[in-house]
Enzyme design. Structure first.
Site: not given
Length: 222
Positions: A9-11, A14
């Site tokens: 996961f990008d933070m 996102t």
């Protein structure tokens, strides 16, 4: 249909709608440096590694400062804002993390932000998720280079082609695709419809177990 062996996961933008926190930090810090920051100016640096973003700012705004020093100032300010107001999760993000934990899929945070800020998301995420974090200060080359996603897959102990990556920016999608990840785009501020090889969804709330299985079903078994 198989589940992913790992989810990355990008933070910013996102999992969390922290772009507004970054905009506040940029506005405050650059204002203190005598460089007005306007709504929309942040579009040029969304998804960039912090140092690359700081380099762009020092150049375009003619700030006589080492980009690393500006990057640190911005990180300290956004972390302060994040501690005061909490991390704003995007719709469906927290629930998707809970689902990932329930399914027993290892997950990682892959962010251009430095650990000082990313730690806030790690602390507030559901138990049993984001066992690994790759932050902007832990890689030699940041997004759009594949290094961050390749490193995350190595740390999770899974082949990148069996991982599912969620991103909201062109730089992030390019990084994940180059690493060989199955890649899902969840747009926020940037138009990412032109990035080939990406499955687009409107919201992380759409990523249920059936979706996780279906998007991986198109991948040839390793």
């Amino acid at each position: 249909m198989p589940l992913p062996s790992g989810i990355l996961f990008d933070m910013d933008g996102t999992l969390t709608d922290t772009e507004k926190l970054w905009f506040q930090a940029e506005t405050e810090v650059l204002g203190e440096l005598g460089r007005p920051w306007r709504a929309g100016d942040e579009m040029a640096i969304i998804g960039l590694n912090l140092i690359d973003a700081a380099t762009h700012l020092t150049t375009s705004l003619e700030i006589d400062m080492d980009p690393a020093a500006l990057g640190w100032m911005l990180t300290e300010r956004v972390a302060k804002i994040g501690r005061e107001h909490g991390m704003p999760w995007r719709p469906g993000a927290y629930e998707l993390l809970e689902l990932v934990a329930h399914l027993g899929i290892p997950s990682a945070l892959v962010t251009a932000s430095h650990i000082a800020f990313a730690q806030l998301a790690l602390e507030q995420a559901p138990a049993g998720t984001l066992q690994v974090a790759v932050t902007g200060d832990q890689v030699k080359v940041g997004k759009p280079d594949p290094e961050p996603y390749l490193l995350a897959a190595v740390r999770l102990g899974v082949p990148p082609e069996r991982t599912l990556a969620f991103e909201d920016s062109v730089h992030g999608l390019t990084s994940a695709l180059a690493a060989g990840c199955v890649t899902v785009g969840v747009p926020l501020k940037v138009d990412i419809s032109g990035v080939a090889g990406v499955t687009l969804i409107d919201s992380l709330a759409d990523a249920d177990e059936a979706f996780l299985r279906s998007v991986m079903a198109e991948v040839r078994p390793v």
